[in-house]
Design an enzyme around this catalytic site. Structure first.
Site, PDB file in Angstrom:
ATOM      1  N   ARG A  45      39.933  49.238  55.105  1.00  0.00           N
ATOM      2  CA  ARG A  45      38.644  49.268  54.405  1.00  0.00           C
ATOM      3  C   ARG A  45      37.716  50.335  54.989  1.00  0.00           C
ATOM      4  O   ARG A  45      37.001  51.010  54.242  1.00  0.00           O
ATOM      5  CB  ARG A  45      37.986  47.890  54.488  1.00  0.00           C
ATOM      6  N   HIS A  71      35.919  53.350  52.862  1.00  0.00           N
ATOM      7  CA  HIS A  71      34.471  53.592  52.885  1.00  0.00           C
ATOM      8  C   HIS A  71      34.122  54.951  53.489  1.00  0.00           C
ATOM      9  O   HIS A  71      33.054  55.490  53.226  1.00  0.00           O
ATOM     10  CB  HIS A  71      33.751  52.456  53.621  1.00  0.00           C
ATOM     11  N   ASP A  72      35.018  55.496  54.309  1.00  0.00           N
ATOM     12  CA  ASP A  72      34.812  56.865  54.790  1.00  0.00           C
ATOM     13  C   ASP A  72      35.024  57.848  53.643  1.00  0.00           C
ATOM     14  O   ASP A  72      34.172  58.688  53.357  1.00  0.00           O
ATOM     15  CB  ASP A  72      35.785  57.168  55.947  1.00  0.00           C
ATOM     16  N   SER A 125      32.643  60.308  58.651  1.00  0.00           N
ATOM     17  CA  SER A 125      31.184  60.084  58.647  1.00  0.00           C
ATOM     18  C   SER A 125      30.844  58.611  58.860  1.00  0.00           C
ATOM     19  O   SER A 125      29.834  58.283  59.478  1.00  0.00           O
ATOM     20  CB  SER A 125      30.554  60.584  57.343  1.00  0.00           C
ATOM     21  N   ASN A 130      28.268  48.177  54.140  1.00  0.00           N
ATOM     22  CA  ASN A 130      28.908  48.271  55.460  1.00  0.00           C
ATOM     23  C   ASN A 130      28.283  47.371  56.524  1.00  0.00           C
ATOM     24  O   ASN A 130      28.991  46.885  57.416  1.00  0.00           O
ATOM     25  CB  ASN A 130      28.844  49.721  55.974  1.00  0.00           C
ATOM     26  N   PRO A 147      31.474  50.618  45.619  1.00  0.00           N
ATOM     27  CA  PRO A 147      31.367  49.529  44.648  1.00  0.00           C
ATOM     28  C   PRO A 147      30.899  48.231  45.312  1.00  0.00           C
ATOM     29  O   PRO A 147      31.040  48.053  46.512  1.00  0.00           O
ATOM     30  CB  PRO A 147      32.796  49.382  44.134  1.00  0.00           C
ATOM     31  N   HIS A 197      43.315  44.483  48.470  1.00  0.00           N
ATOM     32  CA  HIS A 197      42.777  43.129  48.647  1.00  0.00           C
ATOM     33  C   HIS A 197      43.871  42.072  48.773  1.00  0.00           C
ATOM     34  O   HIS A 197      43.573  40.883  48.813  1.00  0.00           O
ATOM     35  CB  HIS A 197      41.792  42.796  47.521  1.00  0.00           C
ATOM     36  N   THR A 233      48.497  34.795  51.072  1.00  0.00           N
ATOM     37  CA  THR A 233      48.974  35.482  52.285  1.00  0.00           C
ATOM     38  C   THR A 233      48.069  36.657  52.673  1.00  0.00           C
ATOM     39  O   THR A 233      48.415  37.822  52.436  1.00  0.00           O
ATOM     40  CB  THR A 233      50.401  36.035  52.054  1.00  0.00           C
TER      41      THR A 233
HETATM   42  C1  HEM Z   1      37.395  48.254  43.639  1.00  0.00           C
HETATM   43  C2  HEM Z   1      36.255  48.059  44.265  1.00  0.00           C
HETATM   44  C3  HEM Z   1      36.122  47.319  45.564  1.00  0.00           C
HETATM   45  C4  HEM Z   1      35.150  46.425  45.869  1.00  0.00           C
HETATM   46  C5  HEM Z   1      33.990  46.019  44.994  1.00  0.00           C
HETATM   47  C6  HEM Z   1      35.418  45.934  47.190  1.00  0.00           C
HETATM   48  C7  HEM Z   1      34.634  45.019  47.863  1.00  0.00           C
HETATM   49  C8  HEM Z   1      34.994  44.373  49.028  1.00  0.00           C
HETATM   50  C9  HEM Z   1      34.244  43.334  49.671  1.00  0.00           C
HETATM   51  C10 HEM Z   1      32.894  42.802  49.196  1.00  0.00           C
HETATM   52  C11 HEM Z   1      34.951  42.914  50.750  1.00  0.00           C
HETATM   53  C12 HEM Z   1      34.556  41.805  51.724  1.00  0.00           C
HETATM   54  C13 HEM Z   1      33.611  42.364  52.769  1.00  0.00           C
HETATM   55  C14 HEM Z   1      32.946  41.291  53.588  1.00  0.00           C
HETATM   56  O1  HEM Z   1      32.925  40.135  53.181  1.00  0.00           O
HETATM   57  O2  HEM Z   1      32.398  41.624  54.659  1.00  0.00           O
HETATM   58  C15 HEM Z   1      36.151  43.687  50.786  1.00  0.00           C
HETATM   59  C16 HEM Z   1      37.147  43.555  51.720  1.00  0.00           C
HETATM   60  C17 HEM Z   1      38.217  44.408  51.820  1.00  0.00           C
HETATM   61  N1  HEM Z   1      38.447  45.533  51.062  1.00  0.00           N
HETATM   62 FE1  HEM Z   1      37.545  45.998  49.349  1.00  0.00          FE
HETATM   63  N2  HEM Z   1      36.551  46.522  47.653  1.00  0.00           N
HETATM   64  C18 HEM Z   1      37.014  47.393  46.701  1.00  0.00           C
HETATM   65  C19 HEM Z   1      38.111  48.227  46.818  1.00  0.00           C
HETATM   66  C20 HEM Z   1      38.860  48.374  47.971  1.00  0.00           C
HETATM   67  C21 HEM Z   1      39.781  49.458  48.230  1.00  0.00           C
HETATM   68  C22 HEM Z   1      40.031  50.629  47.294  1.00  0.00           C
HETATM   69  C23 HEM Z   1      40.324  49.219  49.458  1.00  0.00           C
HETATM   70  C24 HEM Z   1      41.322  50.046  50.230  1.00  0.00           C
HETATM   71  C25 HEM Z   1      42.162  50.888  49.690  1.00  0.00           C
HETATM   72  C26 HEM Z   1      39.757  47.971  49.931  1.00  0.00           C
HETATM   73  C27 HEM Z   1      40.127  47.330  51.092  1.00  0.00           C
HETATM   74  C28 HEM Z   1      39.580  46.129  51.519  1.00  0.00           C
HETATM   75  C29 HEM Z   1      40.154  45.335  52.577  1.00  0.00           C
HETATM   76  C30 HEM Z   1      41.456  45.618  53.296  1.00  0.00           C
HETATM   77  C31 HEM Z   1      39.285  44.257  52.780  1.00  0.00           C
HETATM   78  C32 HEM Z   1      39.392  43.157  53.838  1.00  0.00           C
HETATM   79  C33 HEM Z   1      38.652  43.641  55.079  1.00  0.00           C
HETATM   80  C34 HEM Z   1      38.622  42.671  56.232  1.00  0.00           C
HETATM   81  O3  HEM Z   1      39.380  41.705  56.292  1.00  0.00           O
HETATM   82  O4  HEM Z   1      37.788  42.918  57.126  1.00  0.00           O
HETATM   83  N3  HEM Z   1      38.843  47.517  49.026  1.00  0.00           N
HETATM   84  N4  HEM Z   1      36.150  44.591  49.736  1.00  0.00           N
END
Ligand code: HEM
Ligand SMILES: *[C@@H]1O[C@H](CO)[C@@H](O)[C@H](O)[C@H]1NC(C)=O
Ligand SMILES: *[C@@H]1O[C@H](CO)[C@@H](O)[C@H](O)[C@H]1NC(C)=O
Ligand SMILES: *[C@@H]1O[C@H](CO)[C@@H](O)[C@H](O)[C@H]1NC(C)=O
Ligand SMILES: *[C@@H]1O[C@H](CO)[C@@H](O)[C@H](O)[C@H]1NC(C)=O
Length: 313
Positions: free
Chosen positions: A60, A64-65, A74, A88, A157, A187, A235
């Site tokens: 993630r 975000h970078d 950055s 972030n 997003p 996700h 999982t």
């Molecule tokens: C499509 C739009 C996306 C939205 C709206 C989004 C939003 C979010 C949010 C809100 C979280 C939880 C953060 C928290 O509760 O602190 C999350 C977690 C995560 N996102 Fe996304 N995300 C998106 C796309 C992506 C993409 C493209 C990737 C990587 C290629 C990604 C990888 C992850 C991962 C791996 C987590 C889990 C992080 C953790 O366990 O700390 N996300 N995302």
């Protein structure tokens, strides 16, 4: 591929270098830091054995970078900067592992490997070590001297983004709607805080009632904002295609997840990924390479940061 990247960089008003000679290559450090990839892999194995979620955290961070000024490290700069942008702040995690890896890399090859490249390698290794696909990471990114908090707020997003907004935000980065759907498959690993999905589990109609009930158990209407839930209900520690299967049964945790399977343009691809892991793995690797190519600093632009937290003085 060259044409859209070129156009996109001009539109995004990246540094001119992006258009002029943004050429990354997998063997960039072959002469000056041949042990780089084995160092990162070893450190990632250690980090994951301590905490499996680190793979998700760093995947993630890389996303975000890349979505803010390109993949230029950055996001790793300390406040005031992108770390405290809305998507972030108190949410993006894992920076300390980048520091550990940077220290090992500096010990082996001082002053030559960027923080941006280390981050790109951790995203690949974390994905692979949790059972996902692997890919060869194009390298040669340099580190930015600054970040941009308002751009982070504008470009990333939100969990309640609808399909139109998601397509627009990924489109800004030169990524297609299909690539957005593919990358959202990240996700399949990791966790979310309650505040990011509370509205959905209490208010939405396109959610499995049993799934909503399950999530409400640890995410009350009031309080518990930071309590974690797995994004993939089955999982969260395995990089698989459950994420897409969950969307078919209305078990997407975020609105932005369920938006990919809600009667719109991405339904067919979600369905395909749900029963074709090989297709998802292949597409995910390709989309990660493309995301990693967003406006890197190359050549004489930027710098090789000595400390990933601060620009060189
Ligand atoms: C499509 C739009 C996306 C939205 C709206 C989004 C939003 C979010 C949010 C809100 C979280 C939880 C953060 C928290 O509760 O602190 C999350 C977690 C995560 N996102 Fe996304 N995300 C998106 C796309 C992506 C993409 C493209 C990737 C990587 C290629 C990604 C990888 C992850 C991962 C791996 C987590 C889990 C992080 C953790 O366990 O700390 N996300 N995302
Ligand atoms: C980030 O979160 C901290 C609390 O941990 C808060 O004090 C600070 O105001 C937040 N920063 C921004 C820019 O929202
Ligand atoms: C940061 O991004 C905004 C757009 O959100 C732009 O107007 C501004 O010039 C950028 N600032 C820097 C320092 O690059
Ligand atoms: C999507 O969200 C944007 C921003 O909130 C809103 O302007 C737009 O009307 C929404 N589109 C649809 C189809 O709901
Ligand atoms: C919990 O999160 C919601 C939604 O972001 C926010 O309005 C509320 O102030 C937060 N509550 C606490 C105690 O931080």
């Amino acid at each position: 591929m060259a044409a859209p990247t070129f156009m996109h960089c001009l539109l995004a008003i990246c540094l001119l270098s992006c258009a002029a000679h943004a050429q990354l290559s997998a063997d960039f450090y072959a002469d000056c830091c041949p042990s780089l990839e084995s160092i990162v892999r070893t450190e990632m194995i250690k980090a994951i054995s301590r905490e499996r979620r680190i793979a998700a955290k760093l995947l993630r961070v890389f996303f975000h970078d890349c979505f803010v000024q390109g993949c230029d490290g950055s996001v790793l700069l300390d406040a005031p900067g992108e770390k405290t942008a809305i998507p972030n702040n108190n949410s993006l995690l894992g920076y300390e592992v980048i520091d550990t890896i940077k220290a090992s890399v500096e010990a082996a090859c001082p002053g030559v490997v960027s923080c941006a490249d280390i981050l790109a390698l951790t995203a690949r290794d974390g994905t692979f070590l949790l059972g996902g696909p692997s890919w060869s990471v194009p390298l040669g990114r340099r580190d930015s001297r600054g970040g941009n908090q308002s751009l982070a707020n504008d470009n990333l997003p939100a969990p309640d983004s609808n399909l139109t907004v998601l397509i627009e935000l990924f489109g800004r980065q030169g990524l297609s709607p299909a690539e957005m759907t593919t990358l959202s498959g990240a996700h399949t690993i990791g966790f979310s805080q309650c505040l990011n999905f509370r509205d959905r589990i209490y208010n939405d109609a396109n959610i499995s009632p049993s799934f909503a009930a399950l999530r409400r158990q640890t995410c009350p209407r009031v309080g518990g904002n930071t309590t974690l839930a797995p994004i993939d209900v089955q999982t969260p520690g395995a990089f698989d295609t459950d994420y897409y299967q969950n969307l078919l049964t209305r078990r997407g945790l975020f609105r932005s997840d369920q938006a990919l399977f809600n009667g719109g343009s991405q339904d067919a691809l979600v369905r395909q990924y749900s029963f074709n892991p090989a297709l998802f793995r292949r597409d995910f690797a390709a989309a990660m390479i493309k995301m990693g190519n967003i406006c890197p600093l190359t050549g004489d632009d930027g710098e090789i940061r000595a400390n990933c937290h601060v620009a060189n003085s």
